[in-house]
Design an enzyme around this catalytic site. Structure first.
Site, PDB file in Angstrom:
ATOM      1  N   ARG A  78       7.013   7.498  -4.843  1.00  0.00           N
ATOM      2  CA  ARG A  78       5.775   6.821  -5.231  1.00  0.00           C
ATOM      3  C   ARG A  78       4.591   7.247  -4.381  1.00  0.00           C
ATOM      4  O   ARG A  78       3.446   7.245  -4.853  1.00  0.00           O
ATOM      5  CB  ARG A  78       5.995   5.298  -5.177  1.00  0.00           C
ATOM      6  CG  ARG A  78       6.809   4.798  -6.342  1.00  0.00           C
ATOM      7  CD  ARG A  78       7.239   3.368  -6.153  1.00  0.00           C
ATOM      8  NE  ARG A  78       8.519   3.262  -5.494  1.00  0.00           N
ATOM      9  CZ  ARG A  78       8.921   2.210  -4.798  1.00  0.00           C
ATOM     10  NH1 ARG A  78       8.110   1.181  -4.650  1.00  0.00           N
ATOM     11  NH2 ARG A  78      10.114   2.193  -4.247  1.00  0.00           N
ATOM     12  N   GLU A 115      14.710  -1.415   3.114  1.00  0.00           N
ATOM     13  CA  GLU A 115      15.027  -2.798   2.715  1.00  0.00           C
ATOM     14  C   GLU A 115      16.318  -2.840   1.917  1.00  0.00           C
ATOM     15  O   GLU A 115      17.066  -3.808   1.981  1.00  0.00           O
ATOM     16  CB  GLU A 115      13.861  -3.382   1.898  1.00  0.00           C
ATOM     17  CG  GLU A 115      13.945  -4.889   1.712  1.00  0.00           C
ATOM     18  CD  GLU A 115      12.848  -5.456   0.823  1.00  0.00           C
ATOM     19  OE1 GLU A 115      12.026  -4.687   0.282  1.00  0.00           O
ATOM     20  OE2 GLU A 115      12.846  -6.688   0.657  1.00  0.00           O
TER      21      GLU A 115
HETATM   22  O1  PRP Z   1       9.268   0.334   4.879  1.00  0.00           O
HETATM   23  P1  PRP Z   1      10.586   0.689   4.257  1.00  0.00           P
HETATM   24  O2  PRP Z   1      11.605  -0.415   4.367  1.00  0.00           O
HETATM   25  O3  PRP Z   1      11.115   1.977   4.769  1.00  0.00           O
HETATM   26  O4  PRP Z   1      10.356   0.834   2.701  1.00  0.00           O
HETATM   27  C1  PRP Z   1       9.239   1.449   2.115  1.00  0.00           C
HETATM   28  C2  PRP Z   1       9.640   2.606   1.243  1.00  0.00           C
HETATM   29  O5  PRP Z   1      10.525   2.154   0.203  1.00  0.00           O
HETATM   30  C3  PRP Z   1      10.069   2.673  -1.042  1.00  0.00           C
HETATM   31  O6  PRP Z   1      10.564   3.940  -1.297  1.00  0.00           O
HETATM   32  P2  PRP Z   1      12.016   4.271  -1.865  1.00  0.00           P
HETATM   33  O7  PRP Z   1      12.834   4.823  -0.753  1.00  0.00           O
HETATM   34  O8  PRP Z   1      12.538   3.093  -2.620  1.00  0.00           O
HETATM   35  O9  PRP Z   1      11.726   5.501  -2.823  1.00  0.00           O
HETATM   36  P3  PRP Z   1      10.990   5.786  -4.205  1.00  0.00           P
HETATM   37  O10 PRP Z   1       9.518   5.872  -3.925  1.00  0.00           O
HETATM   38  O11 PRP Z   1      11.575   7.096  -4.566  1.00  0.00           O
HETATM   39  O12 PRP Z   1      11.318   4.674  -5.181  1.00  0.00           O
HETATM   40  C4  PRP Z   1       8.570   2.733  -0.861  1.00  0.00           C
HETATM   41  O13 PRP Z   1       7.961   3.621  -1.786  1.00  0.00           O
HETATM   42  C5  PRP Z   1       8.431   3.202   0.567  1.00  0.00           C
HETATM   43  O14 PRP Z   1       8.491   4.623   0.678  1.00  0.00           O
HETATM   44  N1  ADE Z   2      10.332  -4.897  -2.180  1.00  0.00           N
HETATM   45  C1  ADE Z   2       9.977  -3.621  -2.400  1.00  0.00           C
HETATM   46  N2  ADE Z   2       9.311  -3.284  -3.522  1.00  0.00           N
HETATM   47  C2  ADE Z   2       8.944  -1.993  -3.731  1.00  0.00           C
HETATM   48  N3  ADE Z   2       9.196  -1.010  -2.883  1.00  0.00           N
HETATM   49  C3  ADE Z   2       9.855  -1.313  -1.760  1.00  0.00           C
HETATM   50  N4  ADE Z   2      10.264  -0.540  -0.725  1.00  0.00           N
HETATM   51  C4  ADE Z   2      10.911  -1.330   0.150  1.00  0.00           C
HETATM   52  N5  ADE Z   2      10.934  -2.593  -0.257  1.00  0.00           N
HETATM   53  C5  ADE Z   2      10.277  -2.606  -1.465  1.00  0.00           C
END
Ligand code: PRP
Ligand code: ADE
Length: 190
Positions: A78, A115
């Site tokens: 994202r 998370e």
């Molecule tokens: O602060 P944190 O606990 O590390 O979480 C934040 C990260 O989690 C999500 O990415 P995700 O790894 O789900 O990947 P995506 O964008 O491919 O869905 C979001 O886009 C952040 O990069």
């Molecule tokens: N609750 C949440 N929603 C979307 N992106 C996340 N990345 C980590 N936690 C998330």
């Protein structure tokens, strides 16, 4: 180490207020995704609404410009959607920080917890160097594991990491505590 307090970011108040309103209106909660107990912040309505998307990209771009960023680092997946238009607006380069196994050249890797699981991020070993002033851009700051890994990778390459700019900060997960050396700009705190 002391925490750097920039809770409202460095863009102007009116720009920040408009961005926060766009996010409140166009982010939706999906309960129990990707696992029970998680409230997932879904940005797809924001992406599908040109005026709202433009407003938040403008706020992130003001932040990047005022910090003097020469490179915008986007975190897969994202973060890519935000880093590219921000870099284009301010005339900066884009560095993709990717999940494991996606970059074709020689890489440096770092694993971390988030998370809802664990992951590994990679960067090309020649992606940044001394003299690069990098702003990391992503959609969500949750536990801070992703941002910590990204900044470690960029600093390993010799870059100056100016900070992290995100759409949303999930404050109950205390992500800032994990990244005390990073100035954080969050357009919306939840
Ligand atoms: O602060 P944190 O606990 O590390 O979480 C934040 C990260 O989690 C999500 O990415 P995700 O790894 O789900 O990947 P995506 O964008 O491919 O869905 C979001 O886009 C952040 O990069
Ligand atoms: N609750 C949440 N929603 C979307 N992106 C996340 N990345 C980590 N936690 C998330």
């Amino acid at each position: 180490m002391t925490s750097i307090e920039t809770p409202r970011g460095v863009a102007g108040d009116a720009v920040l207020a408009a961005a926060a309103e766009a996010l409140r209106t166009h982010i939706r909660d999906i309960h129990d995704f990707p696992q029970p107990g998680v409230v997932f912040k879904d940005i797809t309505p924001l992406l599908a609404t040109p005026a709202a998307f433009s407003t938040v990209v403008g706020a992130l771009s003001d932040t990047a410009e005022q910090l003097g960023a020469t490179v915008v680092a986007g975190i897969e997946a994202r973060g890519f959607l935000l880093a590219a238009p921000v870099a284009d607006r301010i005339g900066a380069g884009i560095v993709p920080i990717r999940k494991q196994g996606k970059l074709p050249g020689r890489t440096v890797a770092e694993s971390y917890a988030l998370e809802y699981g664990t992951a590994t991020l990679e960067i090309h070993d020649d992606a940044v160097g001394p003299g690069d002033r990098v702003l990391i851009v992503d959609d969500v700051l949750a536990t801070g594991g992703t941002a910590a890994a990204a900044s470690n990778l960029l600093r390993h390459g010799g870059a100056e990491v100016l900070g992290l700019a995100v759409l949303m900060e999930l404050t109950f997960l205390a992500g800032r505590d994990r990244i005390p050396s990073l100035a954080v700009t969050a357009l919306l705190e939840i």
